[in-house]
Design an enzyme around this catalytic site. Structure first.
Site, short mmCIF file in Angstrom:
data_model
loop_
_atom_site.label_atom_id
_atom_site.label_comp_id
_atom_site.label_asym_id
_atom_site.label_seq_id
_atom_site.Cartn_x
_atom_site.Cartn_y
_atom_site.Cartn_z
N ARG A 168 0.84 -1.19 0.00
CA ARG A 168 0.00 0.00 0.00
C ARG A 168 0.88 1.25 0.00
O ARG A 168 2.05 1.21 0.38
CB ARG A 168 -0.91 0.03 1.23
CG ARG A 168 -1.84 -1.17 1.35
CD ARG A 168 -2.63 -1.10 2.65
NE ARG A 168 -3.59 -2.20 2.76
CZ ARG A 168 -3.35 -3.34 3.39
NH1 ARG A 168 -2.17 -3.55 3.95
NH2 ARG A 168 -4.29 -4.28 3.46
N LYS B 294 -2.25 -2.60 7.92
CA LYS B 294 -3.38 -2.14 8.71
C LYS B 294 -3.44 -2.90 10.03
O LYS B 294 -3.05 -4.05 10.12
CB LYS B 294 -4.68 -2.33 7.94
CG LYS B 294 -4.80 -1.40 6.71
CD LYS B 294 -6.14 -1.57 6.03
CE LYS B 294 -6.28 -0.59 4.88
NZ LYS B 294 -7.60 -0.74 4.19
N HIS C 289 -2.88 2.78 -5.74
CA HIS C 289 -3.81 1.67 -5.49
C HIS C 289 -4.07 0.86 -6.76
O HIS C 289 -4.21 -0.37 -6.69
CB HIS C 289 -5.13 2.18 -4.93
CG HIS C 289 -6.09 1.06 -4.60
ND1 HIS C 289 -5.89 0.22 -3.53
CD2 HIS C 289 -7.21 0.63 -5.23
CE1 HIS C 289 -6.86 -0.68 -3.51
NE2 HIS C 289 -7.67 -0.45 -4.52
N ARG D 261 -1.27 -1.48 -7.10
CA ARG D 261 -1.46 -2.61 -6.18
C ARG D 261 -2.48 -3.59 -6.77
O ARG D 261 -2.30 -4.81 -6.72
CB ARG D 261 -1.95 -2.08 -4.83
CG ARG D 261 -2.34 -3.13 -3.80
CD ARG D 261 -2.61 -2.43 -2.47
NE ARG D 261 -3.41 -3.21 -1.53
CZ ARG D 261 -2.94 -4.10 -0.67
NH1 ARG D 261 -1.64 -4.36 -0.64
NH2 ARG D 261 -3.74 -4.73 0.16
N HIS E 51 -4.27 -9.04 3.32
CA HIS E 51 -5.71 -9.03 3.59
C HIS E 51 -6.02 -9.96 4.76
O HIS E 51 -5.44 -11.03 4.90
CB HIS E 51 -6.49 -9.50 2.37
CG HIS E 51 -6.55 -8.47 1.28
ND1 HIS E 51 -6.83 -8.78 -0.04
CD2 HIS E 51 -6.39 -7.12 1.31
CE1 HIS E 51 -6.81 -7.67 -0.76
NE2 HIS E 51 -6.56 -6.67 0.03
N TYR F 178 -10.25 -8.89 -6.77
CA TYR F 178 -9.27 -8.84 -7.85
C TYR F 178 -9.48 -9.96 -8.87
O TYR F 178 -8.86 -9.95 -9.93
CB TYR F 178 -7.85 -8.93 -7.29
CG TYR F 178 -7.49 -7.81 -6.37
CD1 TYR F 178 -7.25 -6.53 -6.85
CD2 TYR F 178 -7.40 -8.01 -4.99
CE1 TYR F 178 -6.94 -5.48 -5.99
CE2 TYR F 178 -7.08 -6.97 -4.13
CZ TYR F 178 -6.85 -5.72 -4.64
OH TYR F 178 -6.54 -4.69 -3.80
#
Length: 297
Positions: A148, A172, A242, A245, A268, A277
């Site tokens: 990211r 995250k 993004h 990515r 994730h 995706y």
């Protein structure tokens, strides 16, 4: 009220482990709602709010031209605040208890093609100095690791481990993950570090990527960098970190990578996040299928 907001800030940072950027966005949304209450109802009492007041705010945001997704994000900030007030016994019932999010159209994320990425990395000319080496390495690191934008900006020198051919990123919720480096990227890292060491002034010495003046990168610089180089080869409307990515994940899936492996590389927490995706991958699969199946000859 300021005391509640200060405690809410501490709750988001210390208990929820949200990033500084996310916490700032939540508090800004609260501030906008508070200003709306002051202007429309001559009150700044967030604790005593009733749902009709929230609904009026939503209508005003829509009248101002905000998209459903943007409005939902702002209301989500409110919901988090009222959940916090419930948790701390400041409220018995949230005014947003029965609120339903606005329906919003799914944005189509169109990845760059393999040809477009190849043109950017192998056909465009980069200056053979600090800026040029850094710019190309930023693009290649995005494309070969799928990290990211915030992860790239926060990357530290000690996170890049050439002896083990990996980088460590903080994602995250402060989740760490290790991502392998390709040899073509490692070679660029070595050249970049030589030029980095020659900078006259380095203020943010712990950070891997720096600007010419020796400070860490910022969000707008990284966005402009990606947009500038890909604007030379692509007519796609959106050209952002993004999308790069998204391109990383799509190209891996198109070339046979296991979706669970892609999930781990992207950081994730659930497979559902990675499955968005697969639509691009499915499109590629359909193209191959139609060109190869005997019944379509």
């Amino acid at each position: 009220m300021e005391n509640f907001k200060d405690k809410f800030r501490d709750y988001l940072m210390l208990e929820k482990h949200y990033s500084v950027h996310t916490v700032s966005a939540y508090l800004n949304d609260l501030g906008f709602f508070e200003a709306f209450l002051s202007e429309s109802y001559e009150s700044t009492d967030l604790v005593g709010v009733a749902y009709p007041q929230v609904r009026s705010w939503i209508v005003s945001l829509s009248d101002d031209g905000l998209s459903s997704s943007s409005i939902n994000r702002k209301v989500s900030s409110l919901k988090s605040y009222y959940k916090f007030l419930l948790k701390t016994k400041q409220l018995a019932v949230s005014p947003l208890l029965k609120h339903k999010a606005l329906k919003s159209a799914k944005k189509l994320q169109i990845p760059f093609s393999e040809k477009e990425v190849d043109l950017v990395l192998n056909q465009l000319t980069y200056t053979d100095d600090f800026d040029g080496l850094r710019d190309k390495l930023v693009i290649d690191l995005f494309y070969t690791t799928g990290i990211r934008r915030a992860e790239l900006i926060e990357l530290k020198l000690y996170d890049v481990d050439l002896s083990n051919h990996t980088i460590k990123v903080l994602g995250k919720r402060n989740k760490e993950r290790i991502i392998p480096l390709l040899p073509v990227v490692e070679e660029q890292v070595g050249r970049y570090l030589v030029e980095r060491a020659r900078l006259q002034t380095i203020t943010d010495s712990a950070y891997f990527f720096l600007l010419q003046k020796g400070v860490k990168l910022n969000n707008s610089f990284v966005y402009r960098l990606i947009n500038y180089y890909f604007s030379n080869v692509s007519e796609k409307v959106k050209k952002s970190p993004h999308i790069l990515r998204h391109t990383f994940a799509t190209h891996l899936l198109n070339n046979g990578a296991d979706i669970n492996s892609v999930k781990e590389l992207l950081g994730h927490s659930s497979l559902a996040s990675t499955q968005v995706y697969t639509s691009s991958s499915l499109a590629e699969l359909k193209k191959v299928y139609r060109s190869a199946h005997p019944r379509n000859q």
